[in-house]
Motif scaffolding. Structure first.
Motif, PDB file in Angstrom:
ATOM      1  N   GLU A  20       2.283  -8.671  -2.978  1.00  0.00           N
ATOM      2  CA  GLU A  20       0.907  -8.801  -2.527  1.00  0.00           C
ATOM      3  C   GLU A  20       0.875 -10.187  -1.797  1.00  0.00           C
ATOM      4  O   GLU A  20       0.073 -10.348  -0.674  1.00  0.00           O
ATOM      5  CB  GLU A  20      -0.223  -8.573  -3.373  1.00  0.00           C
ATOM      6  CG  GLU A  20      -0.299  -7.036  -3.852  1.00  0.00           C
ATOM      7  CD  GLU A  20      -1.311  -6.860  -4.914  1.00  0.00           C
ATOM      8  OE1 GLU A  20      -1.875  -5.794  -5.023  1.00  0.00           O
ATOM      9  OE2 GLU A  20      -1.430  -7.803  -5.790  1.00  0.00           O
ATOM     10  N   SER A  33      -3.487  -8.335 -13.850  1.00  0.00           N
ATOM     11  CA  SER A  33      -2.590  -7.253 -13.281  1.00  0.00           C
ATOM     12  C   SER A  33      -1.579  -6.703 -14.320  1.00  0.00           C
ATOM     13  O   SER A  33      -1.501  -5.506 -14.627  1.00  0.00           O
ATOM     14  CB  SER A  33      -1.672  -7.745 -12.096  1.00  0.00           C
ATOM     15  OG  SER A  33      -2.471  -8.196 -11.119  1.00  0.00           O
ATOM     16  N   GLN A  56      -2.334  -1.861  -7.579  1.00  0.00           N
ATOM     17  CA  GLN A  56      -2.102  -3.008  -6.654  1.00  0.00           C
ATOM     18  C   GLN A  56      -3.264  -3.106  -5.804  1.00  0.00           C
ATOM     19  O   GLN A  56      -3.998  -2.006  -5.667  1.00  0.00           O
ATOM     20  CB  GLN A  56      -0.929  -2.535  -5.583  1.00  0.00           C
ATOM     21  CG  GLN A  56      -1.130  -1.178  -4.660  1.00  0.00           C
ATOM     22  CD  GLN A  56      -1.926  -1.317  -3.625  1.00  0.00           C
ATOM     23  OE1 GLN A  56      -1.856  -2.511  -2.885  1.00  0.00           O
ATOM     24  NE2 GLN A  56      -2.369  -0.228  -2.959  1.00  0.00           N
ATOM     25  N   ALA A  57      -3.658  -4.244  -5.391  1.00  0.00           N
ATOM     26  CA  ALA A  57      -4.862  -4.640  -4.771  1.00  0.00           C
ATOM     27  C   ALA A  57      -6.214  -4.532  -5.518  1.00  0.00           C
ATOM     28  O   ALA A  57      -7.376  -4.460  -5.106  1.00  0.00           O
ATOM     29  CB  ALA A  57      -4.887  -3.750  -3.427  1.00  0.00           C
ATOM     30  N   LYS A  58      -6.099  -4.422  -6.864  1.00  0.00           N
ATOM     31  CA  LYS A  58      -7.207  -4.285  -7.679  1.00  0.00           C
ATOM     32  C   LYS A  58      -7.373  -5.635  -8.460  1.00  0.00           C
ATOM     33  O   LYS A  58      -8.903  -5.812  -8.886  1.00  0.00           O
ATOM     34  CB  LYS A  58      -6.887  -3.466  -8.818  1.00  0.00           C
ATOM     35  CG  LYS A  58      -7.033  -1.691  -8.506  1.00  0.00           C
ATOM     36  CD  LYS A  58      -7.254  -0.864  -9.602  1.00  0.00           C
ATOM     37  CE  LYS A  58      -7.002   0.503  -8.997  1.00  0.00           C
ATOM     38  NZ  LYS A  58      -7.279   1.522 -10.255  1.00  0.00           N
ATOM     39  N   THR A 114       0.850  -1.073  -0.074  1.00  0.00           N
ATOM     40  CA  THR A 114      -0.134  -0.060   0.073  1.00  0.00           C
ATOM     41  C   THR A 114       0.959   1.357   0.082  1.00  0.00           C
ATOM     42  O   THR A 114       0.127   2.364  -0.375  1.00  0.00           O
ATOM     43  CB  THR A 114      -0.943  -0.064   1.215  1.00  0.00           C
ATOM     44  OG1 THR A 114      -0.372   0.011   2.378  1.00  0.00           O
ATOM     45  CG2 THR A 114      -1.784  -1.313   1.178  1.00  0.00           C
TER      46      THR A 114
END
Length: 331
Positions: free
Chosen positions: A197, A132, A93-95, A56
């Motif tokens: 991640e 990604s 990131q994190a999607k 993050t």
């Protein structure tokens, strides 16, 4: 002209014998060498073996550091390009959903055999990796980047899913095809996001040393050596993984490539920050960047490895080969 200078280990006061004034010795102006002083390595007590990445903040902080280092730098254009790559990494990131973590039995088996928990099989099982990568390509603003970068993006978009995965597996194993280096930069960036991640979900207590210069999370090579400043590891030395971004503890004054504790020296350039040096080993004739993050907290292994390219050029003249790997700056 590059300006170097040399510093010898401090001599304890008890060992000094009063002598008459000595004529000052001429200062060597072309090279900066710091010999290690085992009594001043700054480590006391135990420190955590690993520090897992925080996706993050990792890529946003890296983008900021690259942007800060760019103005007026000889590699300004490339630093700005990599800053854009890091910005895109942060954006995606994190999607995309992550695959389930390896089951306990598999992790125990890999640990028993001295293998890191994340492997090429983890990548092959990660159905979200390709999403990604494509998301990263879409997020990039290459309006000011070289034509080769735009061409590499279009080549990846046109490739099959299987071809993109095959290239990712080659990058993961450190076998980057020379004729596809430009594409490898984008594939590496997507890998860094996915692996960071996944690494952050690992149990630090279950991670064990694998080998010198091998990340205990994913088996990646280090991009740099870092003397950190965070509690409880103040002034302890860690290696930073070029793939997943994990930091793992490594003994000071010991080669990260061959494990030797002999013939270790540190060199720096006046034109480069005093907080960025190279550690050399005369046993295997390798070197790795050595960052004093405890003095300059914003230093980033990837960003400052690129920004200190002058050190690579100079140390190569001395016959040393690079042991670290920066997937966004393959030289």
């Amino acid at each position: 002209m590059a300006n170097f200078f040399r510093r010898k280990p401090a001599v304890p006061a008890a060992d000094k014998t009063p002598t008459q004034a000595e004529a000052p010795k001429p200062r060597r102006r072309d090279f900066h060498e710091l010999k290690p002083d085992p009594d001043k390595i700054g480590i006391s007590g135990s420190v955590p073996f690993v520090r897992l990445p925080d996706p993050t903040t990792l890529f946003a902080d890296r983008a900021a550091r690259l942007t800060e280092a760019a103005p007026g730098h000889p590699l300004e254009a490339y630093l700005r390009f990599v800053a854009e790559v890091a910005r895109a990494q942060d954006a995606i990131q994190a999607k995309v959903a992550l695959p389930p973590p390896p089951d306990g039995a598999d992790l125990a088996l890999r640990s028993e055999h001295g293998m890191p928990p994340l492997s090429r099989h983890s990548l092959e099982a990660d159905t979200g990796f390709d999403d990604s990568l494509l998301a990263l390509l879409d997020a990039l603003d290459l309006s000011t980047a070289p034509e080769a970068s735009a061409a590499a993006r279009e080549s990846l978009r046109a490739a099959s899913r299987e071809d993109r995965l095959d290239l990712a597996l080659q990058v993961f194993e450190g076998a980057l095809p020379v004729d596809r280096i430009a594409e490898c930069v984008f594939v590496s960036a997507a890998l860094q996001v996915r692996l960071a991640e996944q690494a952050v979900r690992l149990d630090t207590k279950a991670l064990k040393p694998v080998a010198d210069g091998v990340c205990p999370c994913c088996g990646g090579a280090p991009v740099a050596s870092v003397v950190v400043g965070w509690t409880p590891a103040d002034k302890a030395r860690y290696l930073s993984c070029s793939l997943c971004g994990t930091y793992w503890n490594h003994v000071r004054i010991r080669c990260t490539a061959c494990g030797s504790g002999e013939g270790i020296s540190y060199y720096g350039l006046d034109e480069v920050s005093k907080d960025v040096q190279v550690e050399t080993c005369t046993t295997c004739h390798s070197y790795i960047k050595h960052l004093h993050q405890h003095r300059a907290p914003t230093l980033d292994p990837v960003a400052d490895d690129i920004a200190s390219y002058g050190l690579d050029l100079k140390i190569a003249e001395e016959g040393f080969r690079r042991a670290g790997l920066n997937l966004l700056f393959v030289i």
